[in-house]
Write a protein that holds these residues in place. Structure first.
Motif, PDB file in Angstrom:
ATOM      1  N   LEU A 102       0.836  -1.197   0.000  1.00 24.94           N
ATOM      2  CA  LEU A 102       0.000   0.000   0.000  1.00 24.94           C
ATOM      3  C   LEU A 102       0.872   1.250   0.000  1.00 24.94           C
ATOM      4  O   LEU A 102       0.614   2.207  -0.744  1.00 24.94           O
ATOM      5  CB  LEU A 102      -0.933  -0.004   1.206  1.00 24.94           C
ATOM      6  CG  LEU A 102      -1.986   1.092   1.258  1.00 24.94           C
ATOM      7  CD1 LEU A 102      -2.896   1.045   0.033  1.00 24.94           C
ATOM      8  CD2 LEU A 102      -2.815   0.965   2.523  1.00 24.94           C
ATOM      9  N   PHE A 103       1.930   1.240   0.795  1.00 29.14           N
ATOM     10  CA  PHE A 103       2.867   2.356   0.829  1.00 29.14           C
ATOM     11  C   PHE A 103       3.469   2.569  -0.566  1.00 29.14           C
ATOM     12  O   PHE A 103       3.528   3.693  -1.059  1.00 29.14           O
ATOM     13  CB  PHE A 103       3.962   2.083   1.865  1.00 29.14           C
ATOM     14  CG  PHE A 103       5.015   3.144   1.925  1.00 29.14           C
ATOM     15  CD1 PHE A 103       4.752   4.372   2.517  1.00 29.14           C
ATOM     16  CD2 PHE A 103       6.274   2.927   1.389  1.00 29.14           C
ATOM     17  CE1 PHE A 103       5.727   5.369   2.576  1.00 29.14           C
ATOM     18  CE2 PHE A 103       7.253   3.903   1.437  1.00 29.14           C
ATOM     19  CZ  PHE A 103       6.973   5.126   2.034  1.00 29.14           C
ATOM     20  N   SER A 104       3.893   1.491  -1.211  1.00 27.14           N
ATOM     21  CA  SER A 104       4.467   1.577  -2.565  1.00 27.14           C
ATOM     22  C   SER A 104       3.447   2.128  -3.552  1.00 27.14           C
ATOM     23  O   SER A 104       3.784   2.958  -4.410  1.00 27.14           O
ATOM     24  CB  SER A 104       4.951   0.208  -3.039  1.00 27.14           C
ATOM     25  OG  SER A 104       5.990  -0.250  -2.217  1.00 27.14           O
ATOM     26  N   LEU A 105       2.196   1.681  -3.444  1.00 28.76           N
ATOM     27  CA  LEU A 105       1.129   2.175  -4.325  1.00 28.76           C
ATOM     28  C   LEU A 105       0.949   3.684  -4.150  1.00 28.76           C
ATOM     29  O   LEU A 105       0.890   4.430  -5.130  1.00 28.76           O
ATOM     30  CB  LEU A 105      -0.184   1.449  -4.017  1.00 28.76           C
ATOM     31  CG  LEU A 105      -1.438   2.008  -4.696  1.00 28.76           C
ATOM     32  CD1 LEU A 105      -1.364   1.849  -6.204  1.00 28.76           C
ATOM     33  CD2 LEU A 105      -2.687   1.325  -4.136  1.00 28.76           C
ATOM     34  N   LYS A 107       3.098   5.917  -2.913  1.00 34.32           N
ATOM     35  CA  LYS A 107       4.294   6.625  -3.395  1.00 34.32           C
ATOM     36  C   LYS A 107       4.278   6.720  -4.926  1.00 34.32           C
ATOM     37  O   LYS A 107       4.589   7.775  -5.482  1.00 34.32           O
ATOM     38  CB  LYS A 107       5.574   5.914  -2.933  1.00 34.32           C
ATOM     39  CG  LYS A 107       5.855   6.032  -1.457  1.00 34.32           C
ATOM     40  CD  LYS A 107       6.109   7.436  -0.998  1.00 34.32           C
ATOM     41  CE  LYS A 107       7.554   7.807  -1.099  1.00 34.32           C
ATOM     42  NZ  LYS A 107       7.844   9.120  -0.493  1.00 34.32           N
ATOM     43  N   ARG A 108       3.914   5.650  -5.591  1.00 34.13           N
ATOM     44  CA  ARG A 108       3.859   5.623  -7.052  1.00 34.13           C
ATOM     45  C   ARG A 108       2.736   6.543  -7.560  1.00 34.13           C
ATOM     46  O   ARG A 108       2.932   7.342  -8.468  1.00 34.13           O
ATOM     47  CB  ARG A 108       3.637   4.176  -7.516  1.00 34.13           C
ATOM     48  CG  ARG A 108       4.004   3.880  -8.926  1.00 34.13           C
ATOM     49  CD  ARG A 108       3.961   2.381  -9.255  1.00 34.13           C
ATOM     50  NE  ARG A 108       2.728   1.708  -8.869  1.00 34.13           N
ATOM     51  CZ  ARG A 108       2.617   0.815  -7.880  1.00 34.13           C
ATOM     52  NH1 ARG A 108       3.667   0.482  -7.155  1.00 34.13           N
ATOM     53  NH2 ARG A 108       1.457   0.249  -7.612  1.00 34.13           N
ATOM     54  N   TYR A 109       1.563   6.426  -6.962  1.00 32.58           N
ATOM     55  CA  TYR A 109       0.391   7.180  -7.415  1.00 32.58           C
ATOM     56  C   TYR A 109       0.613   8.689  -7.295  1.00 32.58           C
ATOM     57  O   TYR A 109       0.231   9.450  -8.170  1.00 32.58           O
ATOM     58  CB  TYR A 109      -0.850   6.763  -6.618  1.00 32.58           C
ATOM     59  CG  TYR A 109      -2.133   7.319  -7.177  1.00 32.58           C
ATOM     60  CD1 TYR A 109      -2.822   6.637  -8.170  1.00 32.58           C
ATOM     61  CD2 TYR A 109      -2.651   8.519  -6.727  1.00 32.58           C
ATOM     62  CE1 TYR A 109      -4.002   7.141  -8.700  1.00 32.58           C
ATOM     63  CE2 TYR A 109      -3.827   9.033  -7.247  1.00 32.58           C
ATOM     64  CZ  TYR A 109      -4.490   8.346  -8.225  1.00 32.58           C
ATOM     65  OH  TYR A 109      -5.659   8.855  -8.752  1.00 32.58           O
ATOM     66  N   TYR A 110       1.224   9.105  -6.204  1.00 35.72           N
ATOM     67  CA  TYR A 110       1.410  10.534  -5.962  1.00 35.72           C
ATOM     68  C   TYR A 110       2.819  11.025  -6.309  1.00 35.72           C
ATOM     69  O   TYR A 110       3.191  12.147  -5.960  1.00 35.72           O
ATOM     70  CB  TYR A 110       1.063  10.879  -4.513  1.00 35.72           C
ATOM     71  CG  TYR A 110      -0.431  10.778  -4.236  1.00 35.72           C
ATOM     72  CD1 TYR A 110      -1.330  11.619  -4.886  1.00 35.72           C
ATOM     73  CD2 TYR A 110      -0.936   9.836  -3.353  1.00 35.72           C
ATOM     74  CE1 TYR A 110      -2.694  11.529  -4.651  1.00 35.72           C
ATOM     75  CE2 TYR A 110      -2.300   9.743  -3.104  1.00 35.72           C
ATOM     76  CZ  TYR A 110      -3.171  10.587  -3.763  1.00 35.72           C
ATOM     77  OH  TYR A 110      -4.512  10.504  -3.529  1.00 35.72           O
TER      78      TYR A 110
END
Length: 189
Positions: A102-105, A107-110
């Motif tokens: 979720l953290f990776s998602l 970071k990637r999304y924003y």
């Protein structure tokens, strides 16, 4: 703060609860007994429960992301501070995801969004960290025990929530760098 969860279909769109704590300036400039310092100091109260003017806007934007109608339960609370909004959003998990993923998602999304700061796992937003700035801090917790993802955000309602966001929008409309005039130290104390 819900966009990546909705776009990746990680959460159930039913049962979203948004609990928001707002400083007194979030209620506008009213000369009304209920908004005087002596009335709000040392207390917290819910207001406009189930009928807040921002509920339709929240539902509209989440619905556009989801491609279907979304309804939320939104309850704002007035707290005894001048500025700032801390929002806690409770969602039900539809797809299993680890906190690290979720953290990776997020970071990637924003990625590349200057004014959105994703906090490290285990850290949660604090209104003092965004006071006097145009930043929005986002933190989250995957609560497997109850099957929820809890997203917490903090903004300065007079910065990101008002004037700062207006300047950022103007910069974009005028073809300027969106950060122009907005990267300044926050207020202290």
């Amino acid at each position: 703060g819900l966009a990546p969860l909705i776009e990746e279909e990680i959460i159930n769109l039913k049962g979203i609860v948004i609990d928001s704590k707002s400083g007194i300036s979030g209620a506008g400039r009213n000369v009304d007994l209920g908004y005087l310092f002596s009335e709000v100091n040392e207390g917290v109260k819910a207001y406009k429960v189930g009928v807040h003017r921002h509920t339709p806007e929240i539902e509209q934007e989440l619905g556009l992301l989801a491609g279907e109608k979304v309804t939320v339960s939104f309850t704002p609370h007035l707290i005894p501070m001048d500025r700032g909004i801390l929002t806690t959003i409770y969602t039900n998990i539809k797809k299993d995801i680890s906190e690290q993923n979720l953290f990776s998602l997020y970071k990637r999304y924003y990625s590349g969004k200057t004014f959105l700061r994703i906090l490290e796992q285990g850290r949660f937003p604090f209104t003092k960290d965004v006071r006097g700035t145009n930043f929005c801090d986002i933190g989250f917790k995957v609560d497997q025990r109850v099957g929820r993802i809890i997203v917490i955000t903090a903004i300065d309602n007079l910065g990101k929530g008002a004037a700062g966001q207006a300047i950022q929008n103007m910069n974009i409309m005028m073809g300027l760098d969106e950060k122009e005039g907005l990267l300044y130290p926050g207020l202290s104390p």
